[in-house]
Design a protein around this motif. Structure first.
Motif, mmCIF file in Angstrom:
data_model
loop_
_atom_site.group_PDB
_atom_site.id
_atom_site.type_symbol
_atom_site.label_atom_id
_atom_site.label_comp_id
_atom_site.label_asym_id
_atom_site.label_seq_id
_atom_site.Cartn_x
_atom_site.Cartn_y
_atom_site.Cartn_z
ATOM 1 N N ARG A 50 0.830 -1.206 0.000
ATOM 2 C CA ARG A 50 0.000 0.000 0.000
ATOM 3 C C ARG A 50 0.866 1.258 0.000
ATOM 4 N N VAL A 104 -5.140 6.609 1.684
ATOM 5 C CA VAL A 104 -4.542 5.275 1.553
ATOM 6 C C VAL A 104 -3.432 5.077 2.582
ATOM 7 N N VAL A 123 -5.887 -0.851 -4.790
ATOM 8 C CA VAL A 123 -5.024 0.278 -4.452
ATOM 9 C C VAL A 123 -3.674 0.155 -5.136
#
Length: 579
Positions: A50, A104, A123
């Motif tokens: 991420r 995020v 993502v």
């Protein structure tokens, strides 16, 4: 291009390190247990993926914002409604994308209580691609032909540098306040800088980034225009970068007295320790030169314990000089251009001299960095020093930034834990884990990952161990007295060897039977039949050459072998030597 290269390298190292599955240990339901015993501590696969996507997108969006800002500012002042609308749409899209990136990053943290096998593929796949598409649209929008557009004034971003520097200072002060609050809640006697070690290191990181950026920008600007750039030139680099390069000479001037203070203190410590050296060799004839050599080695090794104080002085000075650079940049922006171009005043002359000297110091520092790197390939001592610093800096998981050097422990700790656990299960045997320097830290981290039953079949032999002296003072929540005492009680037995001449290793548990030392170093004061040549001062290296190492290893193997039939002494010995 640089952002894409960093994304590629982070992806390669992520698949090689963070994606290695740790041992299937029991869930860490007890919150009192050390963090190293949690099954997800060495498995940052989801989080780093991420962060890699978010930081890659942030890099592309920053570039797109720099391209879009100037064109949109011009279009708002022009008469074309189409371009003004396009500029508004681009700026709005970049703002929305920036909010998504921040979301995020903040949405998910580390998962240590269990091993998280999921991946946020939406993502990791779409966020970088979307930001790259926005960058392409920004390039097309900004490059569209505007016949009456002529460049003038400073490049966009001058205020952004000031805002970033101010935000960094505010965050560091906030970190210091939080650290002091945590320190009051859980006071520790041997915590580095009274709990302010984290903010101090963060301050040094920001200062290093600022002065390197400022020095390089100023040096390149001087080369481009043949030295015409000075402190207030509106056509030069951002004013803050110029001021940051100017404070480098002031920082060096303030550090010289600090270095002299520590040098004098070390000399006085060595001189006072000379009588104690002869007490360790009572049967030897005194030799002034030999005594001074041993006392100097012990005093130099003690400098490690004063490193937090030096770091605190450097960090505090950097914070003050950074604030001065920020104020100076603001003052420069308020000076009229006519006064800024007047370089005949003494203040302007001093500022020009400081900027030039600072930019040259930055270039000289970069050359020193490259030279030291080349020396590490040829000189074993330099390579050992670089290796130790690299091991310490890359031990912790990449929980904050995916473009940092990869965490080798996320590969080494699971590998070692798997090997220990499967070997003991398959053979029913027991193990002595022998670790030197950073290897002792890896050994402790790997033993913490073992099931409780397997830990009882493991003995630790550490030497030159920085677990308490370095890690325990900088990271007390992980290597403080309580976690180390718990580890001592859970393993079968633990022995730690240390020397007074070792600048890295030291005792691990005060007032316990774990530590054996300080070992005699050198092994002989003068020439003997056992040592016909002058015995060298070993310091941090060659612990295996000391007879105490063989004795302690034999005692550990004998203690483990009791009750275990047909256990070969040499079958259960493994380790890692670092540096």
């Amino acid at each position: 291009g640089l952002t894409f290269l960093l994304w590629y390298l982070s992806n390669r190292t992520w698949s090689a390190y963070e994606s290695q599955q740790p041992l299937d240990a029991e869930p860490a339901g007890d919150p009192v247990k050390p963090a190293f015993s949690r099954p997800g501590f060495w498995y940052g696969r989801r989080l780093v993926a991420r962060l890699r996507a978010a930081h890659t997108a942030a890099g592309f969006l920053t570039t797109a914002a720099g391209v879009t800002a100037a064109a949109a500012r011009y279009d708002r002042a022009a008469t074309s409604a189409l371009f003004e609308t396009l500029g508004l749409l681009m700026e709005s899209s970049l703002a929305v994308a920036g909010v998504v990136v921040v979301w995020v990053v903040c949405r998910r943290g580390r998962t240590e209580t269990h091993r998280d096998e999921q991946l946020d593929r939406a993502v990791t796949a779409w966020l970088p691609v979307s930001s790259l598409a926005l960058l392409a649209l920004a390039l097309v929008y900004a490059a569209w032909d505007r016949a009456d557009w002529v460049s003038s004034g400073a490049l966009p971003g001058d205020r952004s540098f000031g805002f970033l520097a101010f935000a960094q200072g505010v965050l560091i002060i906030a970190l210091a306040a939080v650290a002091r609050h945590l320190r009051r809640r859980a006071p520790g006697e041997r915590t580095a800088l009274c709990g302010l070690g984290g903010p101090a290191v963060a301050m040094l990181a920001c200062a290093l980034g600022g002065v390197m950026t400022g020095g390089v920008a100023q040096r390149v600007a001087d080369w481009v225009d043949h030295g015409a750039i000075h402190r207030a030139s509106f056509n030069g680099p951002p004013a803050l970068l110029t001021w940051q390069s100017s404070v480098i000479p002031a920082l060096l001037a303030l550090l010289i007295p600090v270095v002299l203070f520590f040098a004098v203190r070390t000399w006085r410590t060595a001189r006072a320790d000379a009588p104690h050296v002869m007490a360790d060799y009572p049967t030897e004839q005194p030799d002034t030169a030999r005594t001074r050599q041993i006392a100097r080695a012990r005093a130099m090794a003690g400098l490690t314990d004063h490193a937090p104080l030096f770091l605190g002085i450097v960090s505090g000075t950097s914070l003050l000089l950074g604030a001065a650079a920020l104020v100076g940049a603001w003052w420069t922006s308020q000076v009229p251009e006519q006064a800024a171009d007047d370089a005949a005043t003494p203040i302007a002359f001093a500022a020009d001299a400081a900027q030039s000297l600072g930019s040259w110091c930055t270039g000289f520092g970069f050359l020193l960095f490259v030279t030291w790197g080349r020396r590490a390939y040829k000189d074993a001592a330099a390579r050992r020093t670089v290796g130790i610093l690299w091991d310490v800096g890359t031990f912790w998981p990449r929980a904050a930034h995916p473009f940092a050097p990869p965490c080798y422990a996320e590969r080494a700790v699971p590998d070692l834990a798997w090997r220990m656990n499967t070997w003991t299960e398959r053979t029913g045997g027991r193990l002595v884990i022998s670790g030197h320097s950073q290897g002792s830290v890896l050994a402790a981290a790997a033993v913490w990952q073992l099931p409780a039953a397997t830990r009882r079949r493991v003995a630790l032999l550490t030497y030159g161990c920085p677990v308490e002296r370095l890690y325990g003072r900088w990271f007390p929540a992980y290597f403080g007295p309580a976690p180390l005492q718990a580890l001592h009680q859970e393993v079968h037995c633990w022995r730690n060897l240390w020397r007074a001449t070792d600048p890295i290793g030291g005792p691990v548990l005060a007032g316990d039977d774990v530590d054996k030392g300080p070992l005699l170093d050198p092994l002989a004061y003068g020439r003997t039949r056992e040592h016909p040549l002058p015995a060298p001062i070993l310091g941090h290296s060659d612990y295996q050459a000391d007879p105490a190492f063989g004795r302690e290893r034999a005692l550990l193997l004998a203690e483990l072998a009791s009750g275990v039939p047909n256990q070969r002494a040499d079958q259960g010995s493994s380790g890692r030597s670092s540096g």
